[in-house]
Design a protein around this motif. Structure first.
Motif, PDB file in Angstrom:
ATOM      1  N   ALA A   1      17.394  17.510  -1.878  1.00 16.63           N
ATOM      2  CA  ALA A   1      18.124  17.472  -3.239  1.00 16.63           C
ATOM      3  C   ALA A   1      18.718  16.109  -3.338  1.00 16.63           C
ATOM      4  N   SER A   2      18.860  15.096  -2.346  1.00 17.76           N
ATOM      5  CA  SER A   2      19.524  13.664  -2.739  1.00 17.76           C
ATOM      6  C   SER A   2      18.163  12.916  -3.202  1.00 17.76           C
ATOM      7  N   PHE A   3      17.092  13.222  -2.973  1.00 19.03           N
ATOM      8  CA  PHE A   3      15.824  12.448  -3.502  1.00 19.03           C
ATOM      9  C   PHE A   3      15.771  12.629  -4.908  1.00 19.03           C
ATOM     10  N   ARG A   4      16.240  13.651  -5.629  1.00 17.85           N
ATOM     11  CA  ARG A   4      15.878  13.803  -6.961  1.00 17.85           C
ATOM     12  C   ARG A   4      16.402  12.629  -8.031  1.00 17.85           C
ATOM     13  N   PHE A   5      17.144  11.733  -7.579  1.00 23.51           N
ATOM     14  CA  PHE A   5      17.611  10.458  -8.337  1.00 23.51           C
ATOM     15  C   PHE A   5      16.767   9.359  -8.161  1.00 23.51           C
ATOM     16  N   GLN A   6      15.650   9.420  -7.392  1.00 28.62           N
ATOM     17  CA  GLN A   6      14.688   8.547  -6.991  1.00 28.62           C
ATOM     18  C   GLN A   6      13.804   8.285  -8.459  1.00 28.62           C
ATOM     19  N   GLY A   7      12.825   7.251  -8.525  1.00 31.57           N
ATOM     20  CA  GLY A   7      12.154   7.041  -9.509  1.00 31.57           C
ATOM     21  C   GLY A   7      10.977   7.911  -9.475  1.00 31.57           C
ATOM     22  N   ILE A   8      10.247   8.422 -10.405  1.00 31.49           N
ATOM     23  CA  ILE A   8       9.029   9.417 -10.401  1.00 31.49           C
ATOM     24  C   ILE A   8       7.944   8.797  -9.858  1.00 31.49           C
ATOM     25  N   GLY A   9       7.918   7.345  -9.947  1.00 30.84           N
ATOM     26  CA  GLY A   9       6.571   6.846  -9.335  1.00 30.84           C
ATOM     27  C   GLY A   9       6.606   6.820  -7.982  1.00 30.84           C
ATOM     28  N   LYS A  10       7.597   6.732  -7.184  1.00 35.55           N
ATOM     29  CA  LYS A  10       7.668   6.911  -5.843  1.00 35.55           C
ATOM     30  C   LYS A  10       7.348   8.191  -5.237  1.00 35.55           C
ATOM     31  N   SER A  11       7.628   9.258  -6.060  1.00 34.31           N
ATOM     32  CA  SER A  11       7.345  10.553  -5.803  1.00 34.31           C
ATOM     33  C   SER A  11       6.080  10.945  -5.916  1.00 34.31           C
ATOM     34  N   ILE A  12       5.324  10.225  -6.921  1.00 33.24           N
ATOM     35  CA  ILE A  12       4.005  10.599  -7.402  1.00 33.24           C
ATOM     36  C   ILE A  12       3.166  10.039  -6.038  1.00 33.24           C
ATOM     37  N   LEU A  13       3.508   8.657  -5.733  1.00 39.29           N
ATOM     38  CA  LEU A  13       2.724   7.981  -4.614  1.00 39.29           C
ATOM     39  C   LEU A  13       3.136   8.911  -3.179  1.00 39.29           C
ATOM     40  N   TYR A  14       4.073   9.592  -3.169  1.00 31.52           N
ATOM     41  CA  TYR A  14       4.291  10.404  -1.926  1.00 31.52           C
ATOM     42  C   TYR A  14       3.389  11.656  -1.987  1.00 31.52           C
ATOM     43  N   VAL A  15       3.103  12.049  -3.106  1.00 31.02           N
ATOM     44  CA  VAL A  15       2.447  13.435  -3.101  1.00 31.02           C
ATOM     45  C   VAL A  15       0.758  12.879  -2.832  1.00 31.02           C
ATOM     46  N   PHE A  16       0.474  11.646  -3.514  1.00 30.45           N
ATOM     47  CA  PHE A  16      -0.932  11.164  -3.141  1.00 30.45           C
ATOM     48  C   PHE A  16      -1.023  11.140  -1.648  1.00 30.45           C
ATOM     49  N   LEU A  17      -0.278  10.408  -0.754  1.00 31.81           N
ATOM     50  CA  LEU A  17       0.006  10.124   0.420  1.00 31.81           C
ATOM     51  C   LEU A  17      -0.149  11.688   1.191  1.00 31.81           C
ATOM     52  N   LEU A  18       0.645  12.672   0.920  1.00 26.89           N
ATOM     53  CA  LEU A  18       0.633  13.844   1.482  1.00 26.89           C
ATOM     54  C   LEU A  18      -0.598  14.361   1.462  1.00 26.89           C
ATOM     55  N   CYS A  19      -1.340  14.341   0.013  1.00 29.62           N
ATOM     56  CA  CYS A  19      -2.718  14.823  -0.135  1.00 29.62           C
ATOM     57  C   CYS A  19      -3.824  14.180   0.895  1.00 29.62           C
ATOM     58  N   LEU A  20      -3.615  12.794   1.205  1.00 31.35           N
ATOM     59  CA  LEU A  20      -4.511  12.253   1.945  1.00 31.35           C
ATOM     60  C   LEU A  20      -4.169  12.708   3.395  1.00 31.35           C
ATOM     61  N   LEU A  21      -3.214  13.086   3.890  1.00 32.94           N
ATOM     62  CA  LEU A  21      -2.727  13.497   5.122  1.00 32.94           C
ATOM     63  C   LEU A  21      -3.407  14.645   5.291  1.00 32.94           C
ATOM     64  N   SER A  22      -3.424  15.643   4.334  1.00 35.42           N
ATOM     65  CA  SER A  22      -3.642  17.121   4.253  1.00 35.42           C
ATOM     66  C   SER A  22      -5.226  17.366   4.506  1.00 35.42           C
ATOM     67  N   ILE A  23      -6.068  16.303   3.867  1.00 33.78           N
ATOM     68  CA  ILE A  23      -7.413  16.455   3.938  1.00 33.78           C
ATOM     69  C   ILE A  23      -8.205  15.961   5.288  1.00 33.78           C
ATOM     70  N   VAL A  24      -7.312  15.428   6.247  1.00 39.46           N
ATOM     71  CA  VAL A  24      -7.913  14.835   7.289  1.00 39.46           C
ATOM     72  C   VAL A  24      -8.785  16.032   8.135  1.00 39.46           C
ATOM     73  N   PRO A  25      -8.299  17.237   8.347  1.00 37.15           N
ATOM     74  CA  PRO A  25      -8.989  18.097   9.224  1.00 37.15           C
ATOM     75  C   PRO A  25     -10.361  18.458   8.174  1.00 37.15           C
ATOM     76  N   ALA A  26     -10.203  18.773   7.102  1.00 40.44           N
ATOM     77  CA  ALA A  26     -11.420  19.099   6.420  1.00 40.44           C
ATOM     78  C   ALA A  26     -12.358  17.766   6.144  1.00 40.44           C
ATOM     79  N   SER A  27     -11.819  16.680   6.174  1.00 39.12           N
ATOM     80  CA  SER A  27     -12.921  15.588   6.179  1.00 39.12           C
ATOM     81  C   SER A  27     -13.492  15.324   7.506  1.00 39.12           C
ATOM     82  N   VAL A  28     -12.644  15.656   8.571  1.00 38.32           N
ATOM     83  CA  VAL A  28     -13.418  15.562   9.757  1.00 38.32           C
ATOM     84  C   VAL A  28     -14.533  16.630  10.092  1.00 38.32           C
ATOM     85  N   TYR A  29     -14.150  17.814   9.800  1.00 35.69           N
ATOM     86  CA  TYR A  29     -15.146  19.137   9.976  1.00 35.69           C
ATOM     87  C   TYR A  29     -16.117  18.936   8.940  1.00 35.69           C
TER      88      TYR A  29
END
Length: 271
Positions: free
Chosen positions: A30-58
């Motif tokens: 809830a407290s993150f809501r005041f941060q800039g949208i750019g930082k949140s977009i970067l977070y989503v990109f990094l989260l996606c990068l982490l999420s594809i690690v197993p599928a990339s390996v397999y």
């Protein structure tokens, strides 16, 4: 600690610390809501990068094993031809073999289906009317009818596999890149839909939250379920009703985060 002090405290958090807090703390989301949208977009990109690690390996394992399996087909599989959208082979029953972690199936009889190839997790199916490539239980399908009148036989397929072996690194790199693009697009759609649901939750709880703030909160609210299913993918464990579980967790986390937002209007603190 007051909300203003808490917001100022999270201003200094890096993305890694935000990631950790997003796993267990709706109040911090809830407290993150005041941060800039750019930082949140970067977070989503990094989260996606982490999420594809197993599928990339397999996927990389399957590509490597698939090339090796295709090369092995020169001595282990009966002669076959793909022409006019149909597979014919010098066998009257399906042939199945295992090469490392990859299962190779040649079936001119129509016995095997696409779903059965998927159930083998990592497999290549040269079926009666289509080619099926399954990675971690998710398949890509190429119907033979898409090749038109072009005829392909076993020797040509083996020759193609040998050439692909020389470009294996490029194939794997392309696979990971495409997987990342698809994952990122899907995740941004997921976050946007969740943010719209966040506006409904906002109205239910009578909180003062803009769509931008809802989107930022949604970006962090998807963390827990995303990491859970990433771990399940790494373990190659299936979860019943995966889509329902995913969205249930997303909505519950966002609901708890919105509930943490004070009802009175606060000054914005941009991170």
């Amino acid at each position: 600690m007051s909300w203003i002090e808490h917001i100022r405290e999270v201003k200094s958090l890096n993305l890694f610390k935000q990631f950790i807090k997003s796993l267990y703390s709706p109040r911090d989301i809830a407290s993150f809501r005041f941060q800039g949208i750019g930082k949140s977009i970067l977070y989503v990109f990094l989260l996606c990068l982490l999420s594809i690690v197993p599928a990339s390996v397999y996927g990389s394992i399957v590509i490597s094993g698939g090339i090796a399996a295709a090369e092995k087909a020169s001595t282990s599989l009966p002669d076959f031809t793909i022409q006019n959208g149909q597979l014919t082979a010098e066998t009257d029953k399906p042939v199945e073999m295992k090469q490392g972690d990859i299962i190779l199936v040649l079936d001119p009889t129509g016995t095997f289906t696409r779903n059965e190839i998927e159930q083998k997790q990592n497999a290549i199916g040269i079926l009666k009317d289509e080619f099926v490539f399954a990675t971690n239980g998710i398949s890509q399908v190429l119907p033979y009818s898409g090749a038109g009148d072009i005829a392909v036989n076993k020797d040509q397929l083996v020759s193609l596999a040998q050439q692909a072996g020389d470009l294996q690194a490029a194939f794997i790199g392309g696979f990971v890149f495409i997987l990342y693009l698809i994952s990122s697009f899907s995740k941004f759609v997921e976050v946007t839909v969740l943010a719209l649901l966040g506006l409904i939750i906002r109205n239910m709880l009578r909180k003062k939250i803009s769509f931008k703030q809802s989107w930022v909160m949604a970006a962090y609210a998807v963390t827990l379920a995303t990491i859970f299913f990433t771990v399940m993918s790494a373990l190659q464990a299936s979860v019943p009703s995966q889509g329902l579980v995913l969205w249930f967790v997303h909505v519950v986390i966002l609901y708890l985060a919105v509930k943490e937002v004070p009802s009175k209007k606060e000054p914005e603190v941009i991170v």
